[in-house]
Design an enzyme around this catalytic site. Structure first.
Site, mmCIF file in Angstrom:
data_model
loop_
_atom_site.group_PDB
_atom_site.id
_atom_site.type_symbol
_atom_site.label_atom_id
_atom_site.label_comp_id
_atom_site.label_asym_id
_atom_site.label_seq_id
_atom_site.Cartn_x
_atom_site.Cartn_y
_atom_site.Cartn_z
ATOM 1 C CD GLU A 139 -2.421 -0.992 2.890
ATOM 2 O OE1 GLU A 139 -2.130 -0.091 3.700
ATOM 3 O OE2 GLU A 139 -3.162 -1.937 3.183
ATOM 4 C CE LYS A 153 5.425 4.978 6.834
ATOM 5 N NZ LYS A 153 5.148 6.324 7.315
ATOM 6 C CG ASP A 198 4.239 12.337 4.539
ATOM 7 O OD1 ASP A 198 4.249 12.005 5.740
ATOM 8 O OD2 ASP A 198 5.111 13.064 4.029
ATOM 9 N NE ARG A 238 1.512 6.670 16.040
ATOM 10 C CZ ARG A 238 2.719 6.168 16.301
ATOM 11 N NH1 ARG A 238 2.850 4.899 16.585
ATOM 12 N NH2 ARG A 238 3.776 6.929 16.245
ATOM 13 C CE1 TYR A 255 -2.889 2.338 10.073
ATOM 14 C CE2 TYR A 255 -2.732 4.411 8.862
ATOM 15 C CZ TYR A 255 -2.655 3.701 10.043
ATOM 16 O OH TYR A 255 -2.324 4.340 11.202
ATOM 17 C CE LYS A 311 9.766 7.243 5.847
ATOM 18 N NZ LYS A 311 9.648 7.676 7.214
ATOM 19 C CB CYS A 341 23.711 42.943 -15.018
ATOM 20 S SG CYS A 341 23.854 41.330 -15.777
ATOM 21 C CB CYS A 370 26.283 42.809 -19.161
ATOM 22 S SG CYS A 370 24.736 43.562 -18.644
ATOM 23 C CB CYS A 373 20.186 42.426 -16.509
ATOM 24 S SG CYS A 373 21.324 43.051 -17.759
ATOM 25 C CB CYS A 413 23.189 41.304 -20.825
ATOM 26 S SG CYS A 413 23.446 40.148 -19.469
HETATM 27 S S1 IVH Z 1 0.067 0.262 8.747
HETATM 28 C C1 IVH Z 1 0.488 -2.037 12.502
HETATM 29 N N1 IVH Z 1 -0.319 1.319 6.385
HETATM 30 O O1 IVH Z 1 2.725 5.207 8.867
HETATM 31 C C2 IVH Z 1 0.555 -1.275 11.256
HETATM 32 N N2 IVH Z 1 0.523 2.694 8.106
HETATM 33 O O2 IVH Z 1 5.265 4.752 10.193
HETATM 34 C C3 IVH Z 1 0.187 0.119 11.408
HETATM 35 N N3 IVH Z 1 0.858 5.033 7.419
HETATM 36 O O3 IVH Z 1 1.455 5.203 12.116
HETATM 37 C C4 IVH Z 1 0.389 0.975 10.280
HETATM 38 N N4 IVH Z 1 0.151 4.808 5.361
HETATM 39 O O4 IVH Z 1 0.300 6.675 10.388
HETATM 40 C C5 IVH Z 1 0.096 1.522 7.641
HETATM 41 N N5 IVH Z 1 -0.750 2.143 4.260
HETATM 42 C C6 IVH Z 1 -0.354 2.344 5.502
HETATM 43 C C7 IVH Z 1 0.063 3.594 5.947
HETATM 44 C C8 IVH Z 1 0.509 3.728 7.258
HETATM 45 C C9 IVH Z 1 0.618 5.647 6.254
HETATM 46 C C10 IVH Z 1 1.423 5.681 8.621
HETATM 47 C C11 IVH Z 1 0.650 5.411 9.890
HETATM 48 C C12 IVH Z 1 1.621 4.759 10.824
HETATM 49 C C13 IVH Z 1 2.932 5.204 10.245
HETATM 50 C C14 IVH Z 1 4.034 4.257 10.620
#
Ligand code: IVH
Length: 668
Positions: free
Chosen positions: A111, A113, A115, A134, A223, A313, A405, A408, A423, A429
């Site tokens: 999936e 990740k 941000d 969290r 997720y 990452k 400039c 020139c 300029c 120039c």
């Molecule tokens: S799974 C036990 N899936 O990344 C597994 N996390 O660095 C829990 N995050 O706290 C997380 N996209 O805020 C999971 N597709 C994804 C995610 C994801 C973003 C974030 C999430 C987590 C953090 C961990």
């Protein structure tokens, strides 16, 4: 009334789902707005009817006073990170070993990740109950007031058999477009900008006023799940994800399941890296999860992260470094751009030592000085950008735009109302001249295929070409003697110059590099005036009437053709054999000089009365003496006092050759 009300609630929630979750609206904005108005009217009159899933309940009445602490019934975990394929593969190899399996036999799920920030949303019997951050994983903060405003968070789950309890876990984030819009508005209001979409999302969720959250376009994508009291026996993670989409949640784009082989991981990373730039939201990596829940259970956790999932990452896009110096670069149209010279850092997978600063307003906005510790951001292949000052330097030095400039030595000026400093050296120039030649020869314009930037720089630096017209005086030896070139490649260059000589009027106008006049602007001008003499003769007012041409562009065009040096270069192009096709249609030449006063002086090779008649046919008055009101003087051989007077008054002057090219050839 009750029935009408419930139907309205259901319809609006359905439309919100189509719009905010499926990206597929089915009703017009007008119909939607009308129904919301009806709903609010009913609620105002019959507050007893209001249900918790009503769309009106997304924004609570007033800001909260403080965040309540909430203990998570199931801990919110974090993920281990991997920064390479080897680390990722090794992670699953270890897991497989523990299970006495081969990594290839593990079924993985990948999936993006997202941000943003992790949120857990609780539903009781299908109705939104509360949402928490969290926090430390065990205790978070109640942010229900803000999470409820997110339209992709259902207030009621889309099922007739809701689970008794469901804790949906996912990421709240701000899409890139919403982030840019938010910062644009902040900039206009001179208020503080957010550093990146993650901070914007977190800042929005961690504030008291739900009205603010409702105005910002946040999204939620799940997720996973935490607590679940329901009837379904899930077997895989992907099954849970599908279930959540049926309940009305958004789907994470680009999820894949595949075997945990090395090759499959390589392929997945390649696909995701490419998908990343096109996604509407920032992602900072890929999360790989073992799909089978029984296998997940068997592996369990260490510390605060699971042994069945890892975040691969992407290389950091945001890093800190020091601003060592600022250089000023001169562009094709003379705009002077400050460029940050940095202590080299590794960001987004490459080492960078330069970043763009755009203009002096941006430097002011950032409060930037030389010597500061700064944060830079590199997204995709674009030039890194300075985002903010992290720590002011101890011996910081202000950044000052030079008065002259750097290339020139001409005076640097700032056009009123514009951010850019320029300029004033024009084509004398060197920086502007070489860039101007490159622009002229580029693919979009004269398309001189074998005359690239490097060759132009070489020829320019050796003084072989100084203007665009010099391109046509190049000979084989000029090029063949340069390093890296031989007779054959020199001939190719000359052939491509020859092949480029016939063009279209709009292309030629664009190629001339008039400030602000790009490809489209040039085409619009050509379409309007049909031929070159009409463009040269166009007044500011005429140009302002061209669709899509604003006052700045119009003024630049007039100024460009007023400058004798520019007209002389075009005359040289014509002599060199450059030809162009006029725009089809009625040439607006007939009265192109209407309202103008011209003066003929000196000896002309065509009979003077013919020249006079021609000018009059074009609508000009031909006068015997020069005054401030004179539009243009045609100076023949041995022109005397009238020419001198025109020069002293700053009146436009053309020579006979120019006059012939402008009017005679076309008129006959
Ligand atoms: S799974 C036990 N899936 O990344 C597994 N996390 O660095 C829990 N995050 O706290 C997380 N996209 O805020 C999971 N597709 C994804 C995610 C994801 C973003 C974030 C999430 C987590 C953090 C961990």
């Amino acid at each position: 009334m009750q029935k009408a009300y419930s139907e309205l609630v259901a319809s609006i929630n359905q439309w919100d789902h189509e719009y905010f979750v499926l990206d597929n609206p089915t009703v017009s904005d007008a119909q939607y707005d009308q129904c919301v108005r009806e709903l609010l009217a009913i609620e105002a009159e019959h507050p007893e009817l209001i249900t918790p899933e009503s769309p009106s309940q997304r924004v609570g009445a007033k800001p909260i006073d403080e965040f309540q602490k909430i203990e998570h019934s199931v801990k919110m975990l974090s993920l281990a990170n991997a920064f390479s394929l080897e680390e990722t593969y090794h992670f699953f190899e270890k897991a497989a070993k523990e299970l006495d399996k081969s990594p290839e036999s593990l079924m993985l799920f990948s999936e993006p990740k997202l941000d943003g920030l992790a949120i857990s949303i609780h539903y009781d019997h299908g109705l939104f109950s509360y949402a928490a951050t969290r926090g430390d994983g065990q205790v978070g903060e109640d942010v229900s007031h803000n999470i409820k405003t997110i339209k992709s968070v259902p207030l009621k789950l889309a099922t007739n058999h809701p689970p008794e309890k469901l804790d949906v876990r996912g990421e709240v984030f701000m899409p890139k477009a919403a982030f840019e819009k938010l910062n644009r508005v902040a900039q206009q209001n001179a208020s503080k900008c957010f550093v990146n979409p993650r901070n914007a999302a977190a800042g929005t969720i961690r504030q008291m006023n739900p009205k603010i959250a409702a105005e910002r376009d946040l999204q939620f994508i799940p997720y996973g799940i935490g607590d679940y009291h329901g009837d379904i026996e899930f077997k895989t993670h992907s099954q849970i994800m599908t279930y959540l989409t049926t309940l009305g949640f958004r789907k994470n784009p680009h999820c894949y399941d595949f075997s945990g082989s090395y090759d499959a991981l390589v392929e997945n990373y390649r696909v995701m890296e490419q998908a990343r730039t096109k996604l509407p939201m920032e992602i900072d990596g890929i999360v790989y999860k073992i799909n089978e829940l029984a296998v997940q259970m068997a592996l369990g956790f260490i510390a605060r992260s699971p042994k069945w999932a890892i975040a691969r990452k992407f290389p950091a896009q945001q890093v800190t470094t020091q601003l060592l110096a600022v250089d000023f670069q001169v562009g094709r149209t003379g705009v002077i751009t400050p460029v940050a010279r940095l202590a080299p850092v590794f960001v987004g997978g490459v080492t960078v030592s330069n970043a763009t600063l755009h203009n002096m307003d941006e430097i002011d906005r950032l409060g930037l000085c030389i010597g500061d510790d700064i944060e830079i951001h590199r997204a995709g292949d674009v030039i890194p950008k300075v985002v903010r000052v992290i720590l002011p330097g101890t011996h910081r030095k202000p950044i000052v735009m030079p008065e002259r400039c750097p290339v020139c030595d001409a005076v640097v000026e700032r056009t009123i109302g514009q951010a850019a400093f320029r300029c004033t050296g024009g084509l004398s120039c060197a920086a502007q001249a070489a860039e101007h030649i490159r622009h002229y020869a580029s693919r979009k314009f004269m398309n001189i295929t074998n005359l690239g930037s490097k060759l132009i720089a070489l020829l320019y630096n050796k003084g072989i070409i100084k203007t665009i017209a010099d391109i046509y005086t190049l000979n084989i030896s000029d090029i063949a003697e340069l390093e890296g070139h031989g007779e054959k490649s020199a001939q190719n260059v000359l052939d491509s110059i020859e092949a480029s000589k016939s063009t279209k009027l709009g292309t030629l106008i664009g190629a001339l590099g008039i400030p602000e006049v790009g490809e489209e602007g040039a085409k619009a001008i050509a379409r309007q005036f049909k031929n070159y003499p009409a463009i040269v003769a166009a007044s500011l007012d005429d140009l302002m009437h061209v669709p899509d041409i604003g006052p700045i562009m119009a003024k630049n065009v007039v100024d460009f053709f007023k400058d004798e040096k520019n007209r002389a270069i075009i005359a040289d192009l014509i002599v060199a054999g450059v030809t162009w096709q006029d725009e089809p249609g009625e040439a607006v030449q007939e009265q192109i000089l209407a309202g103008q006063t011209w003066v003929l002086t000196g000896t002309l090779s065509i009979p003077r009365n013919e020249a006079k008649a021609l000018l009059e046919r074009l609508g000009a008055k031909v006068a015997g003496s020069v005054s401030k009101k004179t539009s243009c003087v045609v100076a023949g051989q041995e022109a005397g006092s009238k020419l001198a007077k025109a020069e002293s008054l700053g009146v436009k002057i053309i020579d006979e050759a120019m006059f012939v090219r402008m009017f005679v050839d076309d008129a006959q």
